[in-house]
Design a protein around this motif. Structure first.
Motif: not given
Length: 301
Positions: A38-45
Motif C-alpha cells: 500500500x505504499x508504492x504510490x506514496x513512495x513514487x510521489x
C-alpha cells in the motif's frame, strides 16, 4: 513498430531510486494502490513531483486491508465487500481514483486501469461485463472532470480465459461513454512462459492485433515471469534469440518484439538491471520468422 521499457513497481524493491532512473529515461511508470503493501504510490510521489512530464499508470480493484478499512469507514464499501480485498463497485472506483490522485500528487492521472476485473464475477460473463461497464461509466465521468486522461484494464487471465475480449471491452466503453470513449490501454502478461499472446499475434489473432486495430496502448507485464525466467533460459536459447545477449536481455527483447506491444513493464530495482534491459529494447527487434522459431522451440516437448 516500437516498444519502450516501462518501470513496473509490483516487485520493485527500491521504488524512489528506480523511479528516478525511469524518469531520467522518460519511461512510463506503472503502479497500483496495493503495491508495496500500500505504499508504492506514496513512495513514487516525490519523483513524479520532480518530473511533471513523467507518465504514470495506476489501478483500481485490489486494495490492502488498511485501505479496505478506510473504504468501510468512508461508506464506499461494506465490511463484506472489504473482506474480499477487491472491488469494482462504482462508489469504490470513484473513491479509489480520488485517493490515487492524492497519493501520487497528481491532479490528473495519465491512465487508470481496472485491476484484474475477471476477479469480480468468475464464471458469470454477463454480471462481469455489467460491472466493467459500470466502472467505465465512473472513469468516463472522471475523464470529463479532468481527473483522468484515459483508462483501460490490467488483467492476468481475463483475456486468455475469454472472460472478455478486446472487442467486448471496446463495446462496453462505447456504451459507458454514450459514444466516443476513452478506453486507451490494456495490460496483460507476455513472456516466453506465457506465450499465448505472442503465438496468437503472429497469426493475426488474439488481443494484441485487436488492440493495434483500436489504437490501444499494450503494456506487457511479467516479461521475466516474476524474475524466474532468466534462470530457465540457458545461453543456447539466448543465442538463438539473439547472440551476445544475456538470458534476461533475450527474454526482454522477445517480448518487446511481439507485434502490438508498446511498453514492456520491468521491476528493475537496481541500476545495472535497468541498464541491461534498456540495452535489450534498443536492439533491432526480432522478425516474425525468428519469433515463430523461438515459440516453436519452446512449445516442443
Amino acid at each position: 513498430m516500437t516498444a519502450d521499457l516501462a518501470l513496473g513497481t509490483y516487485r520493485c524493491q527500491a521504488i524512489p531510486e528506480a523511479a528516478a532512473r525511469a524518469a531520467a529515461s522518460g519511461a512510463w511508470i506503472d503502479t497500483a494502490p496495493n503495491y508495496a503493501t500500500g505504499q508504492a504510490q506514496i513512495l513514487l510521489a516525490p519523483a513524479l513531483a520532480a518530473h511533471l512530464s513523467l507518465n504514470v499508470s495506476t489501478k483500481t480493484g485490489y486494495f490492502t486491508a488498511a485501505t479496505g478499512t478506510d473504504a468501510v469507514n468512508t461508506g464506499v464499501l461494506s465490511e463484506d465487500q472489504a473482506a474480499a480485498g477487491h472491488s469494482l463497485a462504482p462508489e469504490y472506483v470513484r473513491w479509489q481514483t480520488g485517493r490515487n490522485r492524492a497519493q501520487l500528487g497528481r491532479d490528473r492521472l495519465d491512465l487508470t486501469l481496472l485491476h484484474n476485473p475477471e476477479r469480480a464475477h468468475p464464471g458469470d460473463r454477463q454480471a462481469l461485463h455489467q460491472e466493467i461497464r459500470d466502472a467505465f461509466v465512473v472513469l468516463e465521468h472522471a475523464v470529463a472532470a479532468g481527473q483522468v486522461a484515459g483508462y483501460g484494464i490490467a488483467t492476468w487471465a481475463g483475456l486468455e480465459e475469454k472472460a472478455f475480449t478486446v472487442g467486448e471491452l471496446l463495446a462496453l466503453a462505447t456504451e459507458a461513454a454514450g459514444g466516443r470513449h476513452h478506453l486507451v490501454a490494456i495490460q496483460l502478461p507476455v513472456s516466453l512462459v506465457m506465450m499465448t499472446p505472442i503465438a496468437q499475434a503472429l497469426d493475426g489473432r488474439g488481443p494484441l492485433p485487436a488492440a493495434v486495430d483500436a489504437g490501444l496502448r499494450v503494456m506487457a507485464s511479467a516479461p521475466l515471469h516474476g524474475g524466474e525466467l532468466p534462470g530457465m533460459v540457458d545461453q543456447e536459447l539466448a543465442d538463438l534469440i539473439q547472440p551476445d545477449l544475456t538470458p534476461a536481455q533475450a527474454c526482454v527483447l522477445a517480448v518487446a518484439s511481439c507485434p502490438g506491444v508498446t511498453n514492456v513493464l520491468l521491476a528493475a530495482s537496481g541500476a545495472p538491471h535497468w541498464k541491461e534491459a534498456a540495452e535489450a529494447v534498443a536492439q533491432p527487434f526480432l522478425t516474425a520468422a525468428k519469433l515463430r522459431e523461438i515459440t516453436g522451440v519452446l512449445a516442443s516437448p
